[in-house]
Write an enzyme that holds these catalytic residues in place. Structure first.
Site, PDB file in Angstrom:
ATOM      1  N   ASP A  18       0.826  -1.210   0.000  1.00 45.07           N
ATOM      2  CA  ASP A  18       0.000   0.000   0.000  1.00 45.07           C
ATOM      3  C   ASP A  18       0.858   1.256   0.000  1.00 45.07           C
ATOM      4  OD1 ASP A  18      -2.360   1.347  -0.073  1.00 45.07           O
ATOM      5  OD2 ASP A  18      -2.912   0.999   2.002  1.00 45.07           O
ATOM      6  N   GLY A  19       0.334   2.293  -0.661  1.00 39.46           N
ATOM      7  CA  GLY A  19       0.946   3.611  -0.573  1.00 39.46           C
ATOM      8  C   GLY A  19       1.792   4.047  -1.755  1.00 39.46           C
ATOM      9  N   ASN A  20       1.814   3.257  -2.836  1.00 39.25           N
ATOM     10  CA  ASN A  20       2.628   3.643  -3.989  1.00 39.25           C
ATOM     11  C   ASN A  20       2.228   5.013  -4.540  1.00 39.25           C
ATOM     12  OD1 ASN A  20       4.074   1.235  -3.942  1.00 39.25           O
ATOM     13  ND2 ASN A  20       2.697   0.219  -5.372  1.00 39.25           N
ATOM     14  N   ARG A  22       0.375   7.447  -3.081  1.00 35.86           N
ATOM     15  CA  ARG A  22       0.573   8.529  -2.120  1.00 35.86           C
ATOM     16  C   ARG A  22       2.053   8.888  -1.983  1.00 35.86           C
ATOM     17  NH1 ARG A  22      -2.975   5.797   2.482  1.00 35.86           N
ATOM     18  NH2 ARG A  22      -2.792   4.069   1.001  1.00 35.86           N
ATOM     19  N   HIS A  35       4.129   3.241  -8.542  1.00 33.96           N
ATOM     20  CA  HIS A  35       3.940   1.817  -8.855  1.00 33.96           C
ATOM     21  C   HIS A  35       5.226   1.199  -9.414  1.00 33.96           C
ATOM     22  CE1 HIS A  35      -0.219   2.156  -7.893  1.00 33.96           C
ATOM     23  NE2 HIS A  35      -0.515   2.942  -8.914  1.00 33.96           N
ATOM     24  N   ARG A  69     -10.335   2.183 -10.446  1.00 34.04           N
ATOM     25  CA  ARG A  69      -9.446   3.338 -10.497  1.00 34.04           C
ATOM     26  C   ARG A  69      -9.545   3.999 -11.874  1.00 34.04           C
ATOM     27  NH1 ARG A  69      -3.784   1.631  -7.430  1.00 34.04           N
ATOM     28  NH2 ARG A  69      -4.726   1.118  -5.408  1.00 34.04           N
ATOM     29  N   LEU A 129      12.536 -19.444  -3.107  1.00 35.55           N
ATOM     30  CA  LEU A 129      11.347 -18.825  -2.524  1.00 35.55           C
ATOM     31  C   LEU A 129      10.095 -19.170  -3.319  1.00 35.55           C
ATOM     32  CD1 LEU A 129      10.249 -16.644  -0.444  1.00 35.55           C
ATOM     33  CD2 LEU A 129      10.498 -15.013  -2.330  1.00 35.55           C
ATOM     34  N   GLU A 205      -0.861 -13.441  12.312  1.00 40.01           N
ATOM     35  CA  GLU A 205      -0.486 -12.239  13.058  1.00 40.01           C
ATOM     36  C   GLU A 205      -0.373 -11.063  12.092  1.00 40.01           C
ATOM     37  OE1 GLU A 205      -0.257 -12.139  16.259  1.00 40.01           O
ATOM     38  OE2 GLU A 205      -0.303 -14.289  16.703  1.00 40.01           O
TER      39      GLU A 205
END
Length: 238
Positions: A18-20, A22, A35, A69, A129, A205
Protein backbone atom coordinates in the site's frame (compact mmCIF):
# COMPACT_ATOMS: atom_id res chain seq x y z
CA UNK A 1 13.12 -21.77 10.89
CA UNK A 2 15.17 -20.21 13.72
CA UNK A 3 18.25 -18.20 12.83
CA UNK A 4 21.56 -18.16 14.71
CA UNK A 5 20.49 -14.91 16.41
CA UNK A 6 17.44 -16.70 17.85
CA UNK A 7 14.92 -14.99 15.56
CA UNK A 8 12.23 -17.44 14.47
CA UNK A 9 11.19 -16.94 10.87
CA UNK A 10 7.54 -17.11 9.83
CA UNK A 11 7.19 -19.76 7.13
CA UNK A 12 4.75 -17.70 5.07
CA UNK A 13 4.54 -13.90 4.92
CA UNK A 14 1.76 -12.05 3.10
CA UNK A 15 2.07 -8.36 2.24
CA UNK A 16 -0.48 -5.73 1.21
CA UNK A 17 1.58 -3.33 -0.90
CA UNK A 18 0.00 0.00 0.00
CA UNK A 19 0.95 3.61 -0.57
CA UNK A 20 2.63 3.64 -3.99
CA UNK A 21 0.42 6.46 -5.30
CA UNK A 22 0.57 8.53 -2.12
CA UNK A 23 4.35 8.11 -2.00
CA UNK A 24 4.67 9.41 -5.55
CA UNK A 25 2.31 12.32 -4.88
CA UNK A 26 4.37 13.36 -1.85
CA UNK A 27 7.33 13.71 -4.20
CA UNK A 28 5.40 15.65 -6.84
CA UNK A 29 5.42 12.71 -9.22
CA UNK A 30 2.58 10.89 -11.04
CA UNK A 31 1.03 7.87 -9.31
CA UNK A 32 2.54 5.47 -11.85
CA UNK A 33 6.01 6.51 -10.72
CA UNK A 34 5.12 5.09 -7.32
CA UNK A 35 3.94 1.82 -8.85
CA UNK A 36 7.21 1.48 -10.78
CA UNK A 37 9.25 2.04 -7.63
CA UNK A 38 6.97 -0.33 -5.74
CA UNK A 39 7.68 -3.09 -8.28
CA UNK A 40 11.41 -2.61 -7.66
CA UNK A 41 10.82 -2.93 -3.92
CA UNK A 42 9.05 -6.26 -4.52
CA UNK A 43 12.18 -7.61 -6.22
CA UNK A 44 14.39 -6.51 -3.33
CA UNK A 45 12.10 -7.94 -0.63
CA UNK A 46 11.74 -11.26 -2.46
CA UNK A 47 15.50 -11.72 -2.37
CA UNK A 48 15.90 -10.51 1.21
CA UNK A 49 13.00 -12.59 2.51
CA UNK A 50 14.50 -15.79 1.17
CA UNK A 51 17.95 -14.91 2.54
CA UNK A 52 16.30 -14.48 5.96
CA UNK A 53 14.76 -17.94 5.77
CA UNK A 54 11.18 -17.13 4.76
CA UNK A 55 9.88 -19.88 2.47
CA UNK A 56 6.64 -18.38 1.12
CA UNK A 57 5.86 -14.77 0.20
CA UNK A 58 2.48 -13.62 -1.13
CA UNK A 59 1.89 -10.03 -2.28
CA UNK A 60 -1.37 -8.24 -3.05
CA UNK A 61 -0.56 -6.56 -6.35
CA UNK A 62 -3.93 -5.82 -8.02
CA UNK A 63 -7.36 -6.36 -6.49
CA UNK A 64 -10.74 -6.93 -8.10
CA UNK A 65 -11.66 -3.46 -6.82
CA UNK A 66 -8.65 -1.80 -8.48
CA UNK A 67 -10.48 -1.83 -11.83
CA UNK A 68 -12.50 1.09 -10.42
CA UNK A 69 -9.45 3.34 -10.50
CA UNK A 70 -9.10 5.91 -13.32
CA UNK A 71 -8.60 4.20 -16.70
CA UNK A 72 -5.27 5.94 -17.23
CA UNK A 73 -3.90 4.49 -14.00
CA UNK A 74 -5.28 1.00 -14.70
CA UNK A 75 -3.74 1.03 -18.20
CA UNK A 76 -0.40 2.10 -16.72
CA UNK A 77 -0.61 -0.70 -14.14
CA UNK A 78 -1.32 -3.28 -16.84
CA UNK A 79 1.67 -2.03 -18.84
CA UNK A 80 3.81 -2.28 -15.74
CA UNK A 81 2.49 -5.79 -15.12
CA UNK A 82 3.46 -6.88 -18.62
CA UNK A 83 6.99 -5.63 -18.09
CA UNK A 84 7.16 -7.12 -14.62
CA UNK A 85 6.29 -10.58 -15.92
CA UNK A 86 9.46 -10.46 -18.04
CA UNK A 87 11.57 -9.14 -15.18
CA UNK A 88 10.16 -11.71 -12.79
CA UNK A 89 11.06 -14.55 -15.15
CA UNK A 90 14.69 -13.37 -15.21
CA UNK A 91 14.76 -12.92 -11.43
CA UNK A 92 13.19 -16.33 -10.88
CA UNK A 93 15.84 -18.04 -12.99
CA UNK A 94 18.58 -16.25 -11.08
CA UNK A 95 17.19 -16.97 -7.61
CA UNK A 96 15.48 -20.34 -8.29
CA UNK A 97 12.15 -18.72 -7.34
CA UNK A 98 8.89 -20.63 -7.83
CA UNK A 99 6.21 -18.17 -8.98
CA UNK A 100 2.44 -18.63 -8.80
CA UNK A 101 -0.27 -16.12 -9.68
CA UNK A 102 -3.52 -16.24 -7.70
CA UNK A 103 -6.77 -14.50 -8.54
CA UNK A 104 -9.27 -14.58 -11.39
CA UNK A 105 -6.91 -14.68 -14.36
CA UNK A 106 -9.85 -14.84 -16.79
CA UNK A 107 -10.32 -11.12 -16.17
CA UNK A 108 -6.87 -10.30 -17.53
CA UNK A 109 -5.92 -9.72 -21.17
CA UNK A 110 -4.89 -12.79 -23.15
CA UNK A 111 -1.26 -11.72 -23.55
CA UNK A 112 -0.92 -11.25 -19.78
CA UNK A 113 -2.49 -14.68 -19.16
CA UNK A 114 0.01 -16.19 -21.61
CA UNK A 115 2.93 -14.54 -19.84
CA UNK A 116 1.66 -15.76 -16.49
CA UNK A 117 1.38 -19.32 -17.83
CA UNK A 118 4.91 -19.10 -19.22
CA UNK A 119 6.25 -17.79 -15.91
CA UNK A 120 4.50 -20.45 -13.82
CA UNK A 121 5.58 -23.28 -16.12
CA UNK A 122 9.20 -22.11 -16.27
CA UNK A 123 9.52 -21.81 -12.50
CA UNK A 124 7.34 -24.66 -11.19
CA UNK A 125 10.28 -26.89 -10.28
CA UNK A 126 12.44 -24.19 -8.69
CA UNK A 127 13.41 -24.85 -5.07
CA UNK A 128 13.92 -21.27 -3.86
CA UNK A 129 11.35 -18.83 -2.52
CA UNK A 130 7.71 -19.70 -3.27
CA UNK A 131 6.41 -16.35 -4.51
CA UNK A 132 2.67 -15.78 -5.01
CA UNK A 133 1.34 -12.69 -6.80
CA UNK A 134 -2.32 -11.80 -6.25
CA UNK A 135 -3.67 -10.31 -9.50
CA UNK A 136 -7.31 -9.46 -10.12
CA UNK A 137 -7.74 -11.00 -6.70
CA UNK A 138 -10.48 -10.59 -4.10
CA UNK A 139 -10.97 -12.83 -1.08
CA UNK A 140 -14.75 -12.98 -1.44
CA UNK A 141 -14.47 -13.67 -5.16
CA UNK A 142 -11.98 -16.46 -4.45
CA UNK A 143 -14.35 -18.15 -1.99
CA UNK A 144 -17.29 -17.86 -4.40
CA UNK A 145 -15.25 -19.42 -7.21
CA UNK A 146 -14.15 -22.24 -4.90
CA UNK A 147 -17.75 -22.94 -3.86
CA UNK A 148 -18.83 -23.05 -7.51
CA UNK A 149 -16.13 -25.64 -8.25
CA UNK A 150 -17.31 -27.77 -5.33
CA UNK A 151 -20.98 -27.50 -6.36
CA UNK A 152 -20.03 -28.55 -9.88
CA UNK A 153 -18.17 -31.60 -8.54
CA UNK A 154 -21.13 -32.57 -6.36
CA UNK A 155 -23.44 -32.36 -9.39
CA UNK A 156 -21.04 -34.46 -11.45
CA UNK A 157 -20.95 -37.04 -8.68
CA UNK A 158 -17.18 -36.92 -8.14
CA UNK A 159 -17.78 -35.90 -4.52
CA UNK A 160 -20.77 -35.99 -2.18
CA UNK A 161 -22.11 -33.32 0.17
CA UNK A 162 -20.64 -35.29 3.07
CA UNK A 163 -17.17 -34.81 1.55
CA UNK A 164 -17.35 -31.04 1.97
CA UNK A 165 -15.03 -30.01 4.79
CA UNK A 166 -12.91 -26.99 5.66
CA UNK A 167 -9.93 -28.77 4.13
CA UNK A 168 -11.83 -29.43 0.90
CA UNK A 169 -12.73 -25.76 0.61
CA UNK A 170 -9.12 -24.78 1.33
CA UNK A 171 -7.95 -27.12 -1.42
CA UNK A 172 -10.28 -25.45 -3.92
CA UNK A 173 -9.04 -21.94 -3.18
CA UNK A 174 -6.43 -20.26 -5.37
CA UNK A 175 -3.93 -20.97 -2.61
CA UNK A 176 -4.66 -24.70 -2.51
CA UNK A 177 -1.56 -26.61 -1.43
CA UNK A 178 0.09 -23.59 0.20
CA UNK A 179 0.54 -23.12 3.96
CA UNK A 180 -1.57 -20.35 5.48
CA UNK A 181 0.27 -17.09 6.23
CA UNK A 182 1.92 -16.75 9.62
CA UNK A 183 2.40 -13.00 9.27
CA UNK A 184 0.54 -10.29 7.32
CA UNK A 185 2.29 -6.97 6.71
CA UNK A 186 0.46 -3.87 5.52
CA UNK A 187 2.27 -0.66 4.66
CA UNK A 188 1.26 3.03 4.72
CA UNK A 189 -0.45 2.80 8.13
CA UNK A 190 -3.71 1.32 6.83
CA UNK A 191 -5.11 -1.20 9.32
CA UNK A 192 -7.55 -3.37 7.40
CA UNK A 193 -7.20 -6.46 5.20
CA UNK A 194 -9.11 -5.09 2.19
CA UNK A 195 -10.59 -8.38 0.95
CA UNK A 196 -7.21 -10.14 0.95
CA UNK A 197 -6.93 -13.85 1.84
CA UNK A 198 -10.10 -13.76 3.93
CA UNK A 199 -10.15 -17.51 4.56
CA UNK A 200 -6.41 -17.95 4.94
CA UNK A 201 -5.79 -15.21 7.55
CA UNK A 202 -7.84 -16.87 10.30
CA UNK A 203 -4.85 -17.29 12.64
CA UNK A 204 -2.36 -14.89 11.08
CA UNK A 205 -0.49 -12.24 13.06
CA UNK A 206 -0.78 -8.68 11.68
CA UNK A 207 1.93 -6.02 11.43
CA UNK A 208 1.22 -2.45 10.29
CA UNK A 209 3.85 0.12 9.38
CA UNK A 210 3.49 3.81 8.47
CA UNK A 211 6.06 3.41 5.69
CA UNK A 212 4.72 3.51 2.14
CA UNK A 213 5.61 0.39 0.15
CA UNK A 214 8.38 2.00 -1.98
CA UNK A 215 10.19 2.88 1.28
CA UNK A 216 9.88 -0.65 2.71
CA UNK A 217 13.33 -2.18 3.32
CA UNK A 218 14.97 -5.31 4.66
CA UNK A 219 15.31 -3.52 8.00
CA UNK A 220 11.55 -2.99 8.15
CA UNK A 221 10.97 -6.64 7.25
CA UNK A 222 13.22 -7.60 10.16
CA UNK A 223 11.17 -5.31 12.45
CA UNK A 224 7.99 -7.07 11.36
CA UNK A 225 9.52 -10.49 12.05
CA UNK A 226 10.77 -9.29 15.45
CA UNK A 227 7.25 -8.15 16.30
CA UNK A 228 5.95 -11.54 15.17
CA UNK A 229 8.42 -13.22 17.52
CA UNK A 230 7.01 -11.30 20.47
CA UNK A 231 3.45 -12.50 19.86
CA UNK A 232 2.12 -15.34 21.99
CA UNK A 233 0.73 -17.88 19.53
CA UNK A 234 -2.07 -19.47 21.58
CA UNK A 235 -4.23 -20.69 18.71
CA UNK A 236 -3.64 -22.23 15.32
CA UNK A 237 -0.03 -22.91 14.36
CA UNK A 238 2.74 -22.50 16.92
Amino acid sequence: MTRADGLKMPNHVAIILDGNGRWAKSKGMPRNYGHVQGAKTVEVICEEAYKMGIQYLTVYAFSTENWNRPKEEVDALMKLLRNYMKTCLTTAKKNRMCVRVIGDKTGLDEDIRNRIAELEEATKDNDGLHFQIALNYGGRDEIVRAVRKIVSEVREGSISEEDITQQLLSDHLDTGGLPEPDLLIRTCNEQRISNFLLWQLAYTEFYFTPLAWPDFTKEELVKAVEAYNHRERRYGRI
